[in-house]
Design a protein around this motif. Structure first.
Motif, PDB file in Angstrom:
ATOM      1  N   THR A   2       0.839  -1.198   0.000  1.00 41.09           N
ATOM      2  CA  THR A   2       0.000   0.000   0.000  1.00 41.09           C
ATOM      3  C   THR A   2       0.872   1.246   0.000  1.00 41.09           C
ATOM      4  O   THR A   2       2.022   1.232   0.456  1.00 41.09           O
ATOM      5  CB  THR A   2      -0.922   0.024   1.229  1.00 41.09           C
ATOM      6  N   ARG A   3       0.303   2.346  -0.499  1.00 40.19           N
ATOM      7  CA  ARG A   3       1.083   3.574  -0.603  1.00 40.19           C
ATOM      8  C   ARG A   3       1.284   4.234   0.760  1.00 40.19           C
ATOM      9  O   ARG A   3       2.305   4.886   0.986  1.00 40.19           O
ATOM     10  CB  ARG A   3       0.403   4.525  -1.586  1.00 40.19           C
ATOM     11  N   LEU A   4       0.308   4.086   1.643  1.00 39.15           N
ATOM     12  CA  LEU A   4       0.488   4.623   2.988  1.00 39.15           C
ATOM     13  C   LEU A   4       1.250   3.628   3.850  1.00 39.15           C
ATOM     14  O   LEU A   4       1.134   2.416   3.688  1.00 39.15           O
ATOM     15  CB  LEU A   4      -0.868   4.928   3.626  1.00 39.15           C
ATOM     16  N   LEU A   5       2.040   4.152   4.771  1.00 41.81           N
ATOM     17  CA  LEU A   5       2.789   3.315   5.696  1.00 41.81           C
ATOM     18  C   LEU A   5       1.890   2.851   6.845  1.00 41.81           C
ATOM     19  O   LEU A   5       0.825   3.429   7.089  1.00 41.81           O
ATOM     20  CB  LEU A   5       3.990   4.089   6.244  1.00 41.81           C
ATOM     21  N   THR A   6       2.353   1.843   7.553  1.00 32.51           N
ATOM     22  CA  THR A   6       1.596   1.278   8.675  1.00 32.51           C
ATOM     23  C   THR A   6       2.188   1.739   9.997  1.00 32.51           C
ATOM     24  O   THR A   6       3.396   1.618  10.218  1.00 32.51           O
ATOM     25  CB  THR A   6       1.634  -0.261   8.622  1.00 32.51           C
ATOM     26  N   HIS A   7       1.331   2.280  10.854  1.00 28.82           N
ATOM     27  CA  HIS A   7       1.786   2.603  12.207  1.00 28.82           C
ATOM     28  C   HIS A   7       1.980   1.311  13.004  1.00 28.82           C
ATOM     29  O   HIS A   7       1.157   0.389  12.907  1.00 28.82           O
ATOM     30  CB  HIS A   7       0.754   3.468  12.945  1.00 28.82           C
ATOM     31  N   PRO A   8       3.025   1.211  13.794  1.00 32.63           N
ATOM     32  CA  PRO A   8       3.170   0.034  14.646  1.00 32.63           C
ATOM     33  C   PRO A   8       2.147   0.046  15.774  1.00 32.63           C
ATOM     34  O   PRO A   8       1.706   1.110  16.222  1.00 32.63           O
ATOM     35  CB  PRO A   8       4.597   0.171  15.194  1.00 32.63           C
ATOM     36  N   THR A   9       1.754  -1.130  16.226  1.00 33.87           N
ATOM     37  CA  THR A   9       0.890  -1.253  17.399  1.00 33.87           C
ATOM     38  C   THR A   9       1.776  -1.243  18.637  1.00 33.87           C
ATOM     39  O   THR A   9       2.682  -2.069  18.776  1.00 33.87           O
ATOM     40  CB  THR A   9       0.088  -2.556  17.352  1.00 33.87           C
ATOM     41  N   ILE A  10       1.515  -0.314  19.529  1.00 30.35           N
ATOM     42  CA  ILE A  10       2.365  -0.149  20.705  1.00 30.35           C
ATOM     43  C   ILE A  10       1.657  -0.697  21.942  1.00 30.35           C
ATOM     44  O   ILE A  10       0.522  -0.318  22.252  1.00 30.35           O
ATOM     45  CB  ILE A  10       2.737   1.334  20.940  1.00 30.35           C
ATOM     46  N   ALA A 344     -12.595   9.773 -17.618  1.00 28.78           N
ATOM     47  CA  ALA A 344     -11.243   9.274 -17.378  1.00 28.78           C
ATOM     48  C   ALA A 344     -10.762   9.702 -15.989  1.00 28.78           C
ATOM     49  O   ALA A 344     -10.151   8.908 -15.253  1.00 28.78           O
ATOM     50  CB  ALA A 344     -10.295   9.790 -18.457  1.00 28.78           C
ATOM     51  N   GLU A 345     -11.062  10.952 -15.628  1.00 22.27           N
ATOM     52  CA  GLU A 345     -10.642  11.419 -14.309  1.00 22.27           C
ATOM     53  C   GLU A 345     -11.477  10.769 -13.211  1.00 22.27           C
ATOM     54  O   GLU A 345     -10.976  10.517 -12.116  1.00 22.27           O
ATOM     55  CB  GLU A 345     -10.741  12.942 -14.226  1.00 22.27           C
ATOM     56  N   LEU A 346     -12.729  10.482 -13.490  1.00 20.38           N
ATOM     57  CA  LEU A 346     -13.557   9.765 -12.520  1.00 20.38           C
ATOM     58  C   LEU A 346     -12.937   8.405 -12.201  1.00 20.38           C
ATOM     59  O   LEU A 346     -12.857   7.998 -11.033  1.00 20.38           O
ATOM     60  CB  LEU A 346     -14.971   9.583 -13.077  1.00 20.38           C
ATOM     61  N   SER A 347     -12.475   7.714 -13.226  1.00 16.66           N
ATOM     62  CA  SER A 347     -11.827   6.419 -13.034  1.00 16.66           C
ATOM     63  C   SER A 347     -10.516   6.584 -12.274  1.00 16.66           C
ATOM     64  O   SER A 347     -10.190   5.775 -11.390  1.00 16.66           O
ATOM     65  CB  SER A 347     -11.578   5.768 -14.391  1.00 16.66           C
ATOM     66  N   ARG A 348      -9.751   7.622 -12.603  1.00 19.42           N
ATOM     67  CA  ARG A 348      -8.481   7.860 -11.913  1.00 19.42           C
ATOM     68  C   ARG A 348      -8.701   8.140 -10.436  1.00 19.42           C
ATOM     69  O   ARG A 348      -7.972   7.642  -9.573  1.00 19.42           O
ATOM     70  CB  ARG A 348      -7.736   9.025 -12.571  1.00 19.42           C
ATOM     71  N   PHE A 349      -9.719   8.937 -10.121  1.00 20.20           N
ATOM     72  CA  PHE A 349     -10.016   9.234  -8.716  1.00 20.20           C
ATOM     73  C   PHE A 349     -10.389   7.962  -7.952  1.00 20.20           C
ATOM     74  O   PHE A 349      -9.999   7.777  -6.800  1.00 20.20           O
ATOM     75  CB  PHE A 349     -11.158  10.241  -8.622  1.00 20.20           C
ATOM     76  N   ALA A 350     -11.140   7.076  -8.600  1.00 21.79           N
ATOM     77  CA  ALA A 350     -11.546   5.830  -7.942  1.00 21.79           C
ATOM     78  C   ALA A 350     -10.327   4.975  -7.616  1.00 21.79           C
ATOM     79  O   ALA A 350     -10.226   4.398  -6.524  1.00 21.79           O
ATOM     80  CB  ALA A 350     -12.523   5.065  -8.822  1.00 21.79           C
ATOM     81  N   LYS A 351      -9.397   4.863  -8.554  1.00 23.11           N
ATOM     82  CA  LYS A 351      -8.175   4.105  -8.318  1.00 23.11           C
ATOM     83  C   LYS A 351      -7.339   4.757  -7.214  1.00 23.11           C
ATOM     84  O   LYS A 351      -6.753   4.071  -6.370  1.00 23.11           O
ATOM     85  CB  LYS A 351      -7.356   4.016  -9.601  1.00 23.11           C
ATOM     86  N   LEU A 352      -7.306   6.059  -7.223  1.00 28.71           N
ATOM     87  CA  LEU A 352      -6.547   6.809  -6.221  1.00 28.71           C
ATOM     88  C   LEU A 352      -7.089   6.554  -4.821  1.00 28.71           C
ATOM     89  O   LEU A 352      -6.332   6.301  -3.872  1.00 28.71           O
ATOM     90  CB  LEU A 352      -6.626   8.299  -6.567  1.00 28.71           C
ATOM     91  N   LEU A 353      -8.399   6.570  -4.689  1.00 22.07           N
ATOM     92  CA  LEU A 353      -9.012   6.374  -3.376  1.00 22.07           C
ATOM     93  C   LEU A 353      -8.925   4.928  -2.898  1.00 22.07           C
ATOM     94  O   LEU A 353      -8.988   4.662  -1.698  1.00 22.07           O
ATOM     95  CB  LEU A 353     -10.469   6.821  -3.430  1.00 22.07           C
ATOM     96  N   ALA A 354      -8.754   4.003  -3.833  1.00 23.50           N
ATOM     97  CA  ALA A 354      -8.606   2.606  -3.450  1.00 23.50           C
ATOM     98  C   ALA A 354      -7.259   2.344  -2.774  1.00 23.50           C
ATOM     99  O   ALA A 354      -7.130   1.416  -1.967  1.00 23.50           O
ATOM    100  CB  ALA A 354      -8.752   1.710  -4.675  1.00 23.50           C
ATOM    101  N   ASP A 355      -6.269   3.166  -3.083  1.00 22.67           N
ATOM    102  CA  ASP A 355      -4.943   3.060  -2.451  1.00 22.67           C
ATOM    103  C   ASP A 355      -4.376   4.466  -2.316  1.00 22.67           C
ATOM    104  O   ASP A 355      -3.488   4.871  -3.063  1.00 22.67           O
ATOM    105  CB  ASP A 355      -4.027   2.177  -3.291  1.00 22.67           C
ATOM    106  N   PRO A 356      -4.896   5.243  -1.365  1.00 22.27           N
ATOM    107  CA  PRO A 356      -4.565   6.667  -1.300  1.00 22.27           C
ATOM    108  C   PRO A 356      -3.120   6.917  -0.872  1.00 22.27           C
ATOM    109  O   PRO A 356      -2.576   6.190  -0.045  1.00 22.27           O
ATOM    110  CB  PRO A 356      -5.543   7.210  -0.259  1.00 22.27           C
ATOM    111  N   PRO A 357      -2.500   7.977  -1.417  1.00 25.33           N
ATOM    112  CA  PRO A 357      -1.148   8.344  -1.018  1.00 25.33           C
ATOM    113  C   PRO A 357      -1.102   9.269   0.196  1.00 25.33           C
ATOM    114  O   PRO A 357      -0.030   9.531   0.738  1.00 25.33           O
ATOM    115  CB  PRO A 357      -0.604   9.052  -2.257  1.00 25.33           C
TER     116      PRO A 357
END
Length: 616
Positions: A2-10, A344-357
């Protein structure tokens, strides 16, 4: 991945010790963590004696964790700074960043570090794959934090360390942070004689360091650990070829001239002056007189669905800009509603939100397939540029340049930075900059409101009693002037109709003023930031590229000449990020960007690309 990192569980022990559940190891022992840092890392690297008499000193670290090592180092530096103009650079790598709340809870154990901890926590980064950068001017400290898997980020880093803290979790519990391939990377980013301090004496670590030219020795441990390691680099690694001219000046440039007082020049001036450079800005027309001079500007991210080099550097630039402007007069936080302009941008936004940066604090979906960009900004450009130039000498009027001798109006400088948009092609026609005419429309005297913004190809902004909408992006001849047109006004009016902001009636009830400016743009839409290559020498040195041979030498550069240009329609996004790149190249220290990003914006790329294509 995934594009976002994972916070550790403390998990927190009764005594306050933070434990990373996934790694099964502690960040430090409560009550003893600071003492361990001082013994294993500070003393282990011979600090503060090692930086005595130095103008700058760079320390790198594997595993940022709570930031405890950095804060202890800040305390030591403040008490033992070699001289008032000396700089300490700290570079760290973290793949699983703590949340701000967890970091704050961990650090409250040491009230003596609170002044530094509060400062660090105020700018604590989110779980975004990026290069986070802080400059603490009053202390002479920079922090460059590479966020992501160290196997990706360490090879993409650009710096040379005097010392290293190896502080990942135990090798037995976190093998990735101690993998054999990393020791060569560490050696390659170390100066001759660089020292290493670490808590572990694992055989694999000792052998890995020894194999890469380090003299490794065991030393007395701290607390319950009987031994620790110290290492010194005896056999420096061979530097890789600098094909793109990323290393900038061979020596530090203290007196610097900047040509251009728009957002590009002002951002460079700010970053350089914060680092202690003596900067003079020259502009024939005045401060923010060109494309940077619109009444309002919008700062929002340009997000791509793919995790590409361009996508990452655009995020880095946006976050650097937001960080820089946040404390300035003329910056107004707002949320931007961005609707897709086509399918085309509608499709791009959907892909973006599926794995947000970006995390939910910055980005979320809205009805209709749109994006809500939170913590974006509406800017008042004149105020922002003036703030960036505060304390910088600015000369308005005739500008006579002699690049060979590095003089401007007869005054000699160590370096010249060309931030003069389309005027740069007078010296370097091979830049092939394209002029794009951008026209906006605006009114004043409307009802006063809080900052509000809409975007969908064009944008519509409301702030106080001002409304602004646009902008066109029309290609024009190189010698064309910036003139407004009825055609552009009609295009903007049609775009405003489609955006349909709640204040659209204000555009009819008040006198509309048009403003046009020329935006310098590159063919690949990426800026030009960095050292200027010597064209004739480049053509000779890299002639083999025409026949498919690899580039095998350093890029020949024009000594002390730099570019910050080609920002196109995103000047206020690129400016601060570009400034910190130039500050490192001119003044030394780690470059707060990935190598792939530096190559993508290097001026040398234009010549290398043209040679490969057989165009020159």
């Amino acid at each position: 991945m995934t594009r976002l990192l994972t916070h550790p569980t403390i998990d927190w022990k009764d005594d306050g010790t933070p434990v990373a559940r996934e790694a099964g190891d502690v960040y430090f022992t409560a009550g003893d963590g600071l003492a361990e840092t001082r013994a294993v890392f500070l003393k282990g690297c011979g600090l503060p004696e090692a930086w005595t008499g130095r103008d700058e000193f760079t320390i790198a670290e594997t595993g940022f964790g709570t930031g405890l090592n950095f804060l202890a180092l800040c305390e030591l530096w403040q008490a033992n700074r070699p001289h008032p103009d000396a700089w300490l650079h700290f570079v760290s790598f973290e793949g699983f960043p703590l949340t701000r709340d967890d970091a704050a809870r961990a650090l409250k154990t040491w009230p003596e570090l609170k002044p530094y901890a509060d400062r660090l926590l105020a700018a604590w980064p989110g779980p975004i794959r990026r290069v986070h950068h802080e400059v603490w001017q009053d202390l002479g400290i920079t922090l460059t934090l590479h966020l992501g898997d160290i196997h990706d980020t360490l090879p993409q880093s650009e710096f040379q360390a005097d010392a290293w803290f190896l502080d990942g979790f135990s090798p037995a519990k976190n093998e990735d942070m101690w993998a054999a391939e990393l020791y060569g990377r560490i050696a390659a980013r170390s100066k001759p004689g660089a020292v290493i301090g670490t808590f572990t004496v694992a055989g694999a670590v000792r052998r890995g360091l020894a194999d890469e030219g380090f003299n490794v020795a065991k030393a007395q441990g701290h607390g319950r650990k009987r031994e620790r390691l110290e290492a010194t680099l005896l056999k420096p690694s061979t530097s890789a070829q600098d094909v793109y001219g990323l290393r900038g000046s061979a020596s530090t440039a203290k007196r610097i001239a900047i040509l251009g007082a728009g957002i590009a020049g002002a951002s460079a001036a700010h970053a350089l002056s914060v680092r202690g450079a003596n900067v003079t800005v020259f502009d024939p027309a005045g401060i923010a007189s060109g494309a940077s001079g619109n009444p309002l500007a919008l700062l929002m991210p340009r997000l791509d669905a793919g995790d590409t080099v361009q996508a990452r550097l655009l995020i880095d630039a946006y976050l650097a800009a937001r960080q820089t402007y946040s404390s300035m007069d003329g910056a107004h936080e707002t949320s931007v509603r961005q609707m897709p302009k086509d399918t085309a941008e509608l499709s791009r936004f959907a892909k973006l939100l599926a794995d947000p940066p970006l995390p939910l604090e910055d980005l979320e979906a809205i009805s209709g397939g749109g994006l809500l960009h939170k913590r974006a900004m509406i800017l008042e450009p004149q105020k922002i540029v003036a703030s960036l130039l505060e304390g910088v000498r600015v000369q308005i009027g005739t500008v006579n340049i002699d690049l060979r001798n590095r003089t401007v109006n007869g005054e000699t400088f160590d370096a010249i930075i060309m931030a003069n948009a389309m005027s740069a092609i007078q010296q370097f026609d091979w830049l092939k900059l394209e002029g794009r005419l951008g026209q906006v429309e605006f009114v004043t005297g409307a009802t006063r409101v809080e900052a509000d913004a809409l975007a969908s190809g064009h944008y519509a902004l409301a702030l106080n009693d001002e409304r602004l909408w646009g902008a066109t992006f029309e290609k024009i001849p190189q010698d064309a002037d910036a003139t407004t047109s009825d055609t552009a006004r009609e295009d903007n009016a049609e775009a405003l109709k489609k955006l349909s902001p709640w204040w659209r009636r204000d555009a009819k009830d008040h006198q509309v003023t048009s403003r046009a400016a020329i935006r310098a743009t590159t063919a690949d839409r990426l800026p030009l930031i960095g050292a200027v290559p010597n064209l004739e020498a480049m053509l000779e040195a890299f002639s083999g590229l025409r026949t498919g041979r690899a580039a095998e030498t350093d890029a020949p550069l024009l000594p002390g000449i730099f570019l910050v240009n080609g920002f196109g329609a995103r000047g206020f996004t690129w400016g601060p990020w570009a400034g910190r790149i130039l500050a490192a190249m001119c003044l030394g220290g780690p470059v707060a960007a990935e190598v792939s990003a530096l190559e993508a914006i290097s001026p040398s790329r234009l010549i290398l690309r043209a040679l490969k294509r057989g165009e020159i």
